[in-house]
Design a protein around this motif. Structure first.
Motif, PDB file in Angstrom:
ATOM      1  N   SER A   1       0.712  -1.240  -0.056  1.00 56.29           N
ATOM      2  CA  SER A   1       0.110   0.193  -0.089  1.00 56.29           C
ATOM      3  C   SER A   1       0.546   1.405  -0.065  1.00 56.29           C
ATOM      4  CB  SER A   1      -0.452   0.243   1.780  1.00 56.29           C
ATOM      5  OG  SER A   1      -0.085   0.221   2.492  1.00 56.29           O
TER       6      SER A   1
ATOM      7  N   ILE B   1       3.148   4.303  -0.022  1.00 63.86           N
ATOM      8  CA  ILE B   1       4.706   4.927  -0.464  1.00 63.86           C
ATOM      9  C   ILE B   1       5.096   3.388  -1.329  1.00 63.86           C
ATOM     10  CG2 ILE B   1       6.805   5.493  -0.414  1.00 63.86           C
ATOM     11  CD1 ILE B   1       5.567   7.492   1.912  1.00 63.86           C
TER      12      ILE B   1
ATOM     13  N   ASP C   1       6.249 -10.120   9.064  1.00 64.46           N
ATOM     14  CA  ASP C   1       6.716  -9.112  10.191  1.00 64.46           C
ATOM     15  C   ASP C   1       7.400  -8.580  10.341  1.00 64.46           C
ATOM     16  OD1 ASP C   1       5.775  -7.726  11.987  1.00 64.46           O
ATOM     17  OD2 ASP C   1       4.299  -9.405  12.907  1.00 64.46           O
ATOM     18  N   VAL C   2       7.932  -7.520  10.194  1.00 66.77           N
ATOM     19  CA  VAL C   2       9.332  -7.515  10.036  1.00 66.77           C
ATOM     20  C   VAL C   2       9.506  -7.148  11.686  1.00 66.77           C
ATOM     21  CG1 VAL C   2       9.074  -5.660   8.130  1.00 66.77           C
ATOM     22  CG2 VAL C   2       8.403  -4.076  10.019  1.00 66.77           C
TER      23      VAL C   2
ATOM     24  N   ASN D   1      10.834   0.214   4.048  1.00 64.70           N
ATOM     25  CA  ASN D   1       9.315   0.848   4.134  1.00 64.70           C
ATOM     26  C   ASN D   1       7.952   0.922   5.486  1.00 64.70           C
ATOM     27  OD1 ASN D   1       7.235   2.683   2.521  1.00 64.70           O
ATOM     28  ND2 ASN D   1       6.626   0.984   2.177  1.00 64.70           N
ATOM     29  N   SER D   2       8.200  -0.113   6.197  1.00 62.72           N
ATOM     30  CA  SER D   2       7.178  -1.233   7.196  1.00 62.72           C
ATOM     31  C   SER D   2       7.429   0.735   7.684  1.00 62.72           C
ATOM     32  CB  SER D   2       7.489  -1.896   7.632  1.00 62.72           C
ATOM     33  OG  SER D   2       6.881  -3.220   6.676  1.00 62.72           O
ATOM     34  N   GLY D   3       5.994   0.733   8.054  1.00 63.24           N
ATOM     35  CA  GLY D   3       5.769   2.541   8.926  1.00 63.24           C
ATOM     36  C   GLY D   3       4.441   2.185   9.588  1.00 63.24           C
TER      37      GLY D   3
ATOM     38  N   ASN E   1      12.651   3.957   5.389  1.00 66.25           N
ATOM     39  CA  ASN E   1      11.881   5.236   4.624  1.00 66.25           C
ATOM     40  C   ASN E   1      11.857   5.542   5.963  1.00 66.25           C
ATOM     41  OD1 ASN E   1       9.908   7.230   4.319  1.00 66.25           O
ATOM     42  ND2 ASN E   1       8.432   5.246   3.156  1.00 66.25           N
ATOM     43  N   SER E   2      12.817   6.503   6.247  1.00 69.87           N
ATOM     44  CA  SER E   2      12.492   7.924   7.594  1.00 69.87           C
ATOM     45  C   SER E   2      11.462   8.437   7.430  1.00 69.87           C
ATOM     46  CB  SER E   2      13.979   8.416   7.556  1.00 69.87           C
ATOM     47  OG  SER E   2      13.898   8.787   8.604  1.00 69.87           O
TER      48      SER E   2
ATOM     49  N   TYR F   1       7.063   7.978  17.834  1.00 71.50           N
ATOM     50  CA  TYR F   1       7.574   7.902  15.967  1.00 71.50           C
ATOM     51  C   TYR F   1       8.671   9.010  15.933  1.00 71.50           C
ATOM     52  CZ  TYR F   1       6.351   8.752  10.797  1.00 71.50           C
ATOM     53  OH  TYR F   1       6.569   8.133   9.590  1.00 71.50           O
TER      54      TYR F   1
ATOM     55  N   LYS G   1      11.710   7.094  13.951  1.00 72.30           N
ATOM     56  CA  LYS G   1      12.435   7.608  12.733  1.00 72.30           C
ATOM     57  C   LYS G   1      13.966   8.229  13.189  1.00 72.30           C
ATOM     58  CE  LYS G   1       9.058   6.596   9.792  1.00 72.30           C
ATOM     59  NZ  LYS G   1       9.199   5.198   8.255  1.00 72.30           N
TER      60      LYS G   1
ATOM     61  N   GLY H   1       7.319  14.461   4.013  1.00 80.13           N
ATOM     62  CA  GLY H   1       6.678  15.358   3.885  1.00 80.13           C
ATOM     63  C   GLY H   1       5.505  14.589   4.309  1.00 80.13           C
TER      64      GLY H   1
ATOM     65  N   VAL I   1       2.216  12.991   2.870  1.00 77.26           N
ATOM     66  CA  VAL I   1       1.903  11.890   1.576  1.00 77.26           C
ATOM     67  C   VAL I   1       0.767  11.426   2.117  1.00 77.26           C
ATOM     68  CG1 VAL I   1       2.924  10.296  -0.012  1.00 77.26           C
ATOM     69  CG2 VAL I   1       4.452  11.615   1.907  1.00 77.26           C
TER      70      VAL I   1
ATOM     71  N   THR J   1      -1.498   9.033   2.177  1.00 78.07           N
ATOM     72  CA  THR J   1      -1.529   7.499   1.706  1.00 78.07           C
ATOM     73  C   THR J   1      -2.923   6.971   3.219  1.00 78.07           C
ATOM     74  OG1 THR J   1       0.921   6.817   3.928  1.00 78.07           O
ATOM     75  CG2 THR J   1       0.862   6.925   1.213  1.00 78.07           C
TER      76      THR J   1
ATOM     77  N   LEU K   1      -1.906   5.348   5.429  1.00 74.17           N
ATOM     78  CA  LEU K   1      -1.306   6.189   7.372  1.00 74.17           C
ATOM     79  C   LEU K   1      -1.315   7.578   7.428  1.00 74.17           C
ATOM     80  CD1 LEU K   1       2.033   5.075   8.659  1.00 74.17           C
ATOM     81  CD2 LEU K   1       1.749   7.510   7.940  1.00 74.17           C
TER      82      LEU K   1
HETATM   83  P1  NAD Z   1       0.771   2.777   4.767  1.00 72.60           P
HETATM   84  O1  NAD Z   1      -0.062   2.154   5.904  1.00 72.60           O
HETATM   85  O2  NAD Z   1       0.220   2.987   3.367  1.00 72.60           O
HETATM   86  O3  NAD Z   1       2.146   1.646   4.701  1.00 72.60           O
HETATM   87  C1  NAD Z   1       2.261   1.109   5.667  1.00 72.60           C
HETATM   88  C2  NAD Z   1       3.234   0.082   5.652  1.00 72.60           C
HETATM   89  O4  NAD Z   1       3.459  -1.146   6.433  1.00 72.60           O
HETATM   90  C3  NAD Z   1       1.566  -0.623   5.089  1.00 72.60           C
HETATM   91  O5  NAD Z   1       1.865  -1.518   4.007  1.00 72.60           O
HETATM   92  C4  NAD Z   1       1.695  -1.877   6.417  1.00 72.60           C
HETATM   93  O6  NAD Z   1       0.691  -3.154   6.203  1.00 72.60           O
HETATM   94  C5  NAD Z   1       3.231  -1.956   6.563  1.00 72.60           C
HETATM   95  N1  NAD Z   1       3.450  -2.448   7.533  1.00 72.60           N
HETATM   96  C6  NAD Z   1       3.105  -1.744   9.452  1.00 72.60           C
HETATM   97  N2  NAD Z   1       3.194  -2.323  10.199  1.00 72.60           N
HETATM   98  C7  NAD Z   1       4.420  -3.865   9.807  1.00 72.60           C
HETATM   99  C8  NAD Z   1       5.293  -4.980  10.342  1.00 72.60           C
HETATM  100  N3  NAD Z   1       5.497  -4.947  11.470  1.00 72.60           N
HETATM  101  N4  NAD Z   1       5.635  -5.656   9.102  1.00 72.60           N
HETATM  102  C9  NAD Z   1       5.073  -6.056   7.966  1.00 72.60           C
HETATM  103  N5  NAD Z   1       5.192  -4.258   7.436  1.00 72.60           N
HETATM  104  C10 NAD Z   1       3.939  -4.011   7.987  1.00 72.60           C
HETATM  105  O7  NAD Z   1       1.695   4.542   4.764  1.00 72.60           O
HETATM  106  P2  NAD Z   1       2.564   4.835   3.553  1.00 72.60           P
HETATM  107  O8  NAD Z   1       2.059   6.195   4.370  1.00 72.60           O
HETATM  108  O9  NAD Z   1       3.518   4.517   2.282  1.00 72.60           O
HETATM  109  O10 NAD Z   1       4.253   4.450   5.035  1.00 72.60           O
HETATM  110  C11 NAD Z   1       4.976   4.293   4.270  1.00 72.60           C
HETATM  111  C12 NAD Z   1       6.656   4.316   5.018  1.00 72.60           C
HETATM  112  O11 NAD Z   1       6.637   5.985   4.012  1.00 72.60           O
HETATM  113  C13 NAD Z   1       6.376   4.129   6.726  1.00 72.60           C
HETATM  114  O12 NAD Z   1       7.093   4.287   7.442  1.00 72.60           O
HETATM  115  C14 NAD Z   1       6.116   5.291   7.166  1.00 72.60           C
HETATM  116  O13 NAD Z   1       6.224   5.905   8.317  1.00 72.60           O
HETATM  117  C15 NAD Z   1       7.123   6.651   6.171  1.00 72.60           C
HETATM  118  N6  NAD Z   1       5.772   8.009   5.863  1.00 72.60           N
HETATM  119  C16 NAD Z   1       4.798   8.489   5.292  1.00 72.60           C
HETATM  120  C17 NAD Z   1       4.130   9.916   5.687  1.00 72.60           C
HETATM  121  C18 NAD Z   1       3.057  10.155   4.889  1.00 72.60           C
HETATM  122  O14 NAD Z   1       2.985  11.339   4.928  1.00 72.60           O
HETATM  123  N7  NAD Z   1       2.619   9.125   4.548  1.00 72.60           N
HETATM  124  C19 NAD Z   1       5.420  10.086   6.266  1.00 72.60           C
HETATM  125  C20 NAD Z   1       6.723   9.996   6.184  1.00 72.60           C
HETATM  126  C21 NAD Z   1       7.470   9.017   5.906  1.00 72.60           C
END
Ligand code: NAD
Length: 258
Positions: A19, A21, A66-67, A93-95, A144-145, A159, A163, A190, A192, A194, A196
């Motif tokens: 999902s 990013i 599960d990371v 990238n997981s977050g 992915n920070s 968080y 990060k 910043g 994005v 998504t 999250l």
């Molecule tokens: P998202 O929720 O679409 O993606 C996060 C993904 O991490 C999901 O697919 C989720 O299933 C996976 N995940 C969570 N826990 C996990 C685990 N234990 N094991 C494996 N996978 C796991 O949201 P996103 O915004 O695409 O987030 C991706 C990354 O980008 C994250 O690290 C987030 O912190 C970072 N980020 C996002 C933003 C934003 O504004 N969306 C900004 C800065 C950083």
């Protein structure tokens, strides 16, 4: 497919690649010729993501992971090697995020899962993948920070801690593994658009109300698309960034300099 593809013949592991990013990066990497391993928890989302990534003719597989679990991360590497024979690229990238929580309001469980998914997850995948990359002659790791890996933020204590760790772990890894021809960089997005971020906006007062508020935190006065972030990840993954390592690349519409 054209020879101008920027990741032709490369094999990439992307955590949380089903999902947001991660999925945008998976699609772009596949379009640029990479074979993609999507490592995430949800099997149904995994099947859907593989279908989307392979739509344009690319190759992708899903591995349940599960990371926070070392055995799952090891299994991702095993399956990647079994299917594609090597690993050149890793996008950690997981977050997850818990909003509106200072350290007093953050539970031990929320703290542990924030550090677990983002910091330990990045450590574990890198721990297992780096020796394989080194055997193959090198590679590129992108973590992915976040802007919250560079600056502080209100109500996102766990968080920020996770990060901040990811950003500085990136620098440490870049120094340690340069002799193995492995470059390690991170991106600091910043806001994005998504799942999250949508969850965050819901928790802060609702999507329609908060979207302009979040947008206005960035000098460019808008929220990024996942594809705009994916372009930065592609640069760091490709040979175009061959002399770039240890960098925290802001992809934030100017947010962190404000
Ligand atoms: P998202 O929720 O679409 O993606 C996060 C993904 O991490 C999901 O697919 C989720 O299933 C996976 N995940 C969570 N826990 C996990 C685990 N234990 N094991 C494996 N996978 C796991 O949201 P996103 O915004 O695409 O987030 C991706 C990354 O980008 C994250 O690290 C987030 O912190 C970072 N980020 C996002 C933003 C934003 O504004 N969306 C900004 C800065 C950083």
């Amino acid at each position: 497919m054209a020879d101008t593809m920027r990741l032709k013949g490369k094999v990439a592991i992307i955590t949380g690649g089903t999902s947001g990013i991660g999925l945008a990066v998976a699609k772009l990497f596949a379009k640029e010729g990479a074979k993609v391993v999507l490592a995430a928890r949800n099997e149904a989302a995994g099947a859907q993501a593989v279908a989307e990534v392979t739509q344009g003719g690319g190759e992708a597989i899903f591995v349940s992971c599960d990371v926070t679990k070392a055995s799952d991360c090891q299994e991702v590497l095993r399956v990647a090697i079994e299917h594609f024979g090597k690993v050149d690229l890793l996008f950690n990238n997981s977050g997850i995020i818990f909003r509106n929580k200072d350290v007093v309001e953050t539970s031990e469980e929320e703290w542990a899962s924030s550090i677990g998914v983002m910091l330990t997850g990045t450590f574990l995948m890198s721990h297992f993948v780096i020796p394989e990359m080194a055997r193959g002659g090198g590679g590129s790791i992108i973590n992915n920070s976040s802007i919250y890996g560079l600056i502080g933020g209100k109500g996102v204590a766990a968080y920020c801690a996770a990060k901040g760790g990811v950003t500085n772990l990136t620098r440490a890894m870049a120094i340690d593994h340069a002799p193995q021809n492995i470059r390690v960089n991170c991106i600091c997005p910043g806001s994005v658009e998504t799942p999250l971020l949508r969850q965050e906006m819901e928790e802060c007062g609702g999507l329609e109300k908060m979207r302009p508020v979040f947008a206005a935190q960035h000098p460019l006065n808008r929220i990024a698309s996942p594809e705009e972030v994916a372009n930065a990840v592609l640069f760091l993954a490709s040979d175009e960034s061959s002399y770039v390592t240890g960098v925290a690349l802001s992809v934030d519409g100017g947010r962190a300099i404000w």
